[in-house]
Write an enzyme that holds these catalytic residues in place. Sequence first.
Site, PDB file in Angstrom:
ATOM      1  N   SER A  58       0.814  -1.219   0.000  1.00  0.00           N
ATOM      2  CA  SER A  58       0.000   0.000   0.000  1.00  0.00           C
ATOM      3  C   SER A  58       0.847   1.268   0.000  1.00  0.00           C
ATOM      4  O   SER A  58       0.405   2.310  -0.467  1.00  0.00           O
ATOM      5  CB  SER A  58      -0.951   0.004   1.197  1.00  0.00           C
ATOM      6  OG  SER A  58      -0.226  -0.093   2.400  1.00  0.00           O
ATOM      7  N   ASN A  70       0.077  -4.402 -14.369  1.00  0.00           N
ATOM      8  CA  ASN A  70      -0.938  -5.423 -14.626  1.00  0.00           C
ATOM      9  C   ASN A  70      -1.989  -5.542 -13.536  1.00  0.00           C
ATOM     10  O   ASN A  70      -2.698  -6.516 -13.491  1.00  0.00           O
ATOM     11  CB  ASN A  70      -0.274  -6.793 -14.774  1.00  0.00           C
ATOM     12  CG  ASN A  70       0.695  -6.851 -15.912  1.00  0.00           C
ATOM     13  OD1 ASN A  70       1.198  -5.843 -16.351  1.00  0.00           O
ATOM     14  ND2 ASN A  70       0.976  -8.033 -16.383  1.00  0.00           N
ATOM     15  N   ASP A  76       1.864 -19.112 -11.511  1.00  0.00           N
ATOM     16  CA  ASP A  76       1.336 -20.461 -11.299  1.00  0.00           C
ATOM     17  C   ASP A  76       2.467 -21.439 -11.000  1.00  0.00           C
ATOM     18  O   ASP A  76       3.642 -21.087 -11.054  1.00  0.00           O
ATOM     19  CB  ASP A  76       0.469 -20.911 -12.482  1.00  0.00           C
ATOM     20  CG  ASP A  76       1.232 -21.094 -13.762  1.00  0.00           C
ATOM     21  OD1 ASP A  76       2.318 -21.704 -13.749  1.00  0.00           O
ATOM     22  OD2 ASP A  76       0.743 -20.656 -14.822  1.00  0.00           O
TER      23      ASP A  76
END
Length: 150
Positions: A58, A70, A76
């Site tokens: 933050s 993005n 993954d």
Amino acid sequence: MKIRYKAPYVIDFDHVGEWVDLRTIQQENMSKDDDRLLSLGIAMELPEEFEAIVAPRSSTFKRYGIMLNNSIGIIDSSFKGDSDIWRFPVHATRNCTIPPFARIAQFRIQLSQKASAWTKIKWMFTSKIEFVKVYSLGNEDRGGIGSTGV
């Protein structure tokens, strides 16, 4: 669940909160409107049926004026080689210097959408994660995070 990782520094996995902070590994000097993939210096072998979600901390925009290109990053379990270093694609809104080992990102591990019902049940009852630092992951490289974009 044990997760092996390779990094040049110690990661504080036992902090308060559900997300784990990630750091830059070198100083980055960026000019306004630069786009860059910042290395986070870590490669990790996630179990099959799991993925990592990477997001900015933050305070990252306030401190450095950089934004994640993005919105979030998804890593993954196929990115598990020594050279599959996690990177952070950013856009600079002003000139900035990001010092080495600055905490700019965070991640959490979650089930992937392809997780089996059995994996989901096991995860509900045994969701403890143990991170183990290794010198080599010993897996085939996929080309690094960001290498599959076209």
